[in-house]
Design a protein around this motif. Structure first.
Motif, PDB file in Angstrom:
ATOM      1  N   SER A  52      -8.240  -5.178   0.001  1.00 48.85           N
ATOM      2  CA  SER A  52      -9.279  -4.347  -0.696  1.00 48.85           C
ATOM      3  C   SER A  52      -9.145  -2.912  -0.402  1.00 48.85           C
ATOM      4  N   ARG A  53      -9.230  -2.698   0.871  1.00 46.47           N
ATOM      5  CA  ARG A  53      -9.199  -1.158   1.622  1.00 46.47           C
ATOM      6  C   ARG A  53      -7.782  -0.354   1.226  1.00 46.47           C
ATOM      7  N   LEU A  54      -6.522  -1.157   1.263  1.00 45.09           N
ATOM      8  CA  LEU A  54      -5.257  -0.721   1.265  1.00 45.09           C
ATOM      9  C   LEU A  54      -4.813  -0.495  -0.294  1.00 45.09           C
ATOM     10  N   ASN A  55      -4.943  -1.697  -0.957  1.00 45.39           N
ATOM     11  CA  ASN A  55      -4.289  -1.673  -2.310  1.00 45.39           C
ATOM     12  C   ASN A  55      -5.437  -1.856  -3.483  1.00 45.39           C
ATOM     13  N   TYR A  56      -6.362  -2.418  -3.381  1.00 45.35           N
ATOM     14  CA  TYR A  56      -7.373  -2.734  -4.489  1.00 45.35           C
ATOM     15  C   TYR A  56      -7.930  -1.276  -4.838  1.00 45.35           C
TER      16      TYR A  56
ATOM     17  N   ALA B 217       0.888  -1.166  -0.134  1.00 43.97           N
ATOM     18  CA  ALA B 217      -0.078   0.061  -0.049  1.00 43.97           C
ATOM     19  C   ALA B 217       0.997   1.275  -0.152  1.00 43.97           C
ATOM     20  N   ALA B 218       1.891   1.145   0.790  1.00 43.64           N
ATOM     21  CA  ALA B 218       2.776   2.311   0.649  1.00 43.64           C
ATOM     22  C   ALA B 218       3.521   2.700  -0.572  1.00 43.64           C
ATOM     23  N   GLY B 219       4.026   1.440  -1.072  1.00 45.35           N
ATOM     24  CA  GLY B 219       4.527   1.432  -2.348  1.00 45.35           C
ATOM     25  C   GLY B 219       3.771   1.911  -3.368  1.00 45.35           C
ATOM     26  N   PHE B 220       2.433   1.420  -3.621  1.00 47.46           N
ATOM     27  CA  PHE B 220       1.602   1.842  -4.515  1.00 47.46           C
ATOM     28  C   PHE B 220       1.306   3.364  -4.474  1.00 47.46           C
TER      29      PHE B 220
ATOM     30  N   ALA C  58       1.568   5.805 -16.462  1.00 48.93           N
ATOM     31  CA  ALA C  58       2.633   5.774 -15.706  1.00 48.93           C
ATOM     32  C   ALA C  58       2.607   5.306 -14.247  1.00 48.93           C
ATOM     33  N   ARG C  59       1.308   5.787 -13.650  1.00 47.60           N
ATOM     34  CA  ARG C  59       1.171   5.137 -12.476  1.00 47.60           C
ATOM     35  C   ARG C  59       1.106   3.625 -12.306  1.00 47.60           C
ATOM     36  N   LEU C  60       0.334   3.046 -13.279  1.00 51.95           N
ATOM     37  CA  LEU C  60       0.070   1.600 -13.269  1.00 51.95           C
ATOM     38  C   LEU C  60       1.461   0.895 -13.649  1.00 51.95           C
ATOM     39  N   THR C  61       2.700   1.470 -14.613  1.00 51.32           N
ATOM     40  CA  THR C  61       3.627   1.119 -14.943  1.00 51.32           C
ATOM     41  C   THR C  61       4.773   1.217 -13.614  1.00 51.32           C
ATOM     42  N   ALA C  62       4.495   2.368 -12.797  1.00 56.32           N
ATOM     43  CA  ALA C  62       5.393   2.405 -11.767  1.00 56.32           C
ATOM     44  C   ALA C  62       4.840   1.556 -10.658  1.00 56.32           C
ATOM     45  N   ILE C  63       3.400   1.095 -10.490  1.00 59.59           N
ATOM     46  CA  ILE C  63       3.099   0.248  -9.472  1.00 59.59           C
ATOM     47  C   ILE C  63       3.502  -1.355 -10.063  1.00 59.59           C
ATOM     48  N   ALA C  64       3.444  -1.653 -11.254  1.00 54.47           N
ATOM     49  CA  ALA C  64       3.932  -3.020 -11.512  1.00 54.47           C
ATOM     50  C   ALA C  64       5.263  -3.009 -11.489  1.00 54.47           C
ATOM     51  N   THR C  65       6.115  -2.064 -11.635  1.00 52.17           N
ATOM     52  CA  THR C  65       7.625  -2.085 -11.345  1.00 52.17           C
ATOM     53  C   THR C  65       7.930  -1.990 -10.007  1.00 52.17           C
ATOM     54  N   TYR C  66       7.275  -1.414  -9.011  1.00 55.12           N
ATOM     55  CA  TYR C  66       7.458  -1.753  -7.573  1.00 55.12           C
ATOM     56  C   TYR C  66       7.248  -3.159  -7.269  1.00 55.12           C
ATOM     57  N   VAL C  67       6.084  -3.708  -7.767  1.00 54.48           N
ATOM     58  CA  VAL C  67       6.026  -5.075  -7.609  1.00 54.48           C
ATOM     59  C   VAL C  67       6.948  -5.987  -7.815  1.00 54.48           C
ATOM     60  N   PHE C  68       7.388  -5.725  -8.914  1.00 48.39           N
ATOM     61  CA  PHE C  68       8.579  -6.621  -9.660  1.00 48.39           C
ATOM     62  C   PHE C  68       9.778  -6.504  -8.646  1.00 48.39           C
ATOM     63  N   SER C  69       9.981  -5.310  -8.070  1.00 50.83           N
ATOM     64  CA  SER C  69      11.223  -5.194  -7.315  1.00 50.83           C
ATOM     65  C   SER C  69      11.116  -5.518  -5.989  1.00 50.83           C
ATOM     66  N   GLY C  70       9.984  -6.013  -5.438  1.00 49.27           N
ATOM     67  CA  GLY C  70       9.781  -6.363  -4.055  1.00 49.27           C
ATOM     68  C   GLY C  70       9.970  -7.744  -3.911  1.00 49.27           C
ATOM     69  N   PRO C  71       9.787  -8.197  -2.622  1.00 51.05           N
ATOM     70  CA  PRO C  71       9.622  -9.331  -2.183  1.00 51.05           C
ATOM     71  C   PRO C  71       8.817 -10.250  -3.133  1.00 51.05           C
ATOM     72  N   VAL C  72       9.408 -11.259  -3.628  1.00 55.84           N
ATOM     73  CA  VAL C  72       8.374 -11.797  -4.777  1.00 55.84           C
ATOM     74  C   VAL C  72       7.417 -12.936  -3.709  1.00 55.84           C
ATOM     75  N   GLN C  73       7.251 -13.064  -2.659  1.00 52.65           N
ATOM     76  CA  GLN C  73       6.438 -13.659  -1.673  1.00 52.65           C
ATOM     77  C   GLN C  73       5.299 -13.251  -1.285  1.00 52.65           C
ATOM     78  N   THR C  74       5.266 -11.766  -1.682  1.00 55.79           N
ATOM     79  CA  THR C  74       4.096 -11.053  -1.171  1.00 55.79           C
ATOM     80  C   THR C  74       2.900 -11.462  -1.592  1.00 55.79           C
ATOM     81  N   GLY C  75       2.791 -11.797  -3.192  1.00 62.66           N
ATOM     82  CA  GLY C  75       1.592 -12.249  -3.611  1.00 62.66           C
ATOM     83  C   GLY C  75       1.234 -13.569  -3.146  1.00 62.66           C
ATOM     84  N   ARG C  76       2.340 -14.266  -2.856  1.00 64.26           N
ATOM     85  CA  ARG C  76       1.941 -15.933  -2.517  1.00 64.26           C
ATOM     86  C   ARG C  76       1.440 -15.858  -1.159  1.00 64.26           C
ATOM     87  N   VAL C  77       2.236 -15.053  -0.058  1.00 61.10           N
ATOM     88  CA  VAL C  77       1.729 -15.011   1.136  1.00 61.10           C
ATOM     89  C   VAL C  77       0.256 -14.709   1.321  1.00 61.10           C
TER      90      VAL C  77
END
Length: 192
Positions: A127-131, A72-75, A87-106
């Motif tokens: 939903s409240r913080l990210n979606y 949420a803070a990265g987004f 630009a925002r969606l690209t930056a958010i995707a780039t943030y996700v790819f540069s972070g810990p890979v286990q975020t989505g899995r956990v």
């Protein structure tokens, strides 16, 4: 025997969370036990339950909460630092790819394996913080004329699912070109 200092307890707690996170990424929820976490940290199993009386469920819940908050803070930073939906969606995707890979899995494991009350909590928090941040980016893009009117709810979920799945590691290279491609796919589609 002297009581452990608060700093030592906090360090042990963080070591447990780090070990559990790494094991979850390697083996998934069903492949991780508190015994394996204790062995990786180098503490007795009883020590784990001192810090996490709820056991593996409590550990996974805390890891999911932390991952959601971190994202949420990265987004929010990505949104603040960029002006257009693309630009925002690209930056958010780039943030996700540069972070810990286990975020989505956990988060997925929490939503699949934890008791219903915890699943509800994790889903509501996500939903409240990210979606809602992603949905707002898309709705702002519609309002500015950058995006055509459409079902922003489905688009936001599609973006998050694609970024999460492709950002979880594996064979797909996690780089800026993939982030750009995902944003372009959502915004431009595949049409000629």
């Amino acid at each position: 025997m002297p009581r452990p200092r608060k700093e030592d307890a906090r360090d042990t707690r963080e070591l447990v969370l780090a070990a559990a996170s790494a094991l979850l990424h390697e083996y998934g929820y069903l492949g991780v036990s508190m015994d394996a976490v204790a062995e990786r940290v180098g503490v007795r199993k009883a020590s784990l339950y001192h810090h996490f009386p709820g056991g593996k469920e409590q550990v996974v819940l805390e890891l999911a909460e932390r991952a959601i908050g971190r994202d949420a803070a990265g987004f929010a930073r990505a949104i603040r630092d960029h002006m257009t939906a693309r630009a925002r969606l690209t930056a958010i995707a780039t943030y996700v790819f540069s972070g810990p890979v286990q975020t989505g899995r956990v988060v997925r494991d929490a939503l699949r394996f934890l008791p219903q009350e915890h699943q509800t909590h994790v889903f509501d928090l996500f939903s409240r913080l990210n979606y809602l941040q992603i949905r707002q980016v898309i709705e702002d893009g519609v309002a500015s004329g950058e995006l055509r009117p459409h079902d922003s709810e489905r688009s936001a979920w599609a973006f998050l699912d694609l970024v999460s799945e492709m950002g979880s590691g594996g064979e797909t290279p996690r780089d800026a070109s993939l982030a750009t491609w995902i944003a372009a796919l959502l915004i431009d589609g595949l049409g000629a």
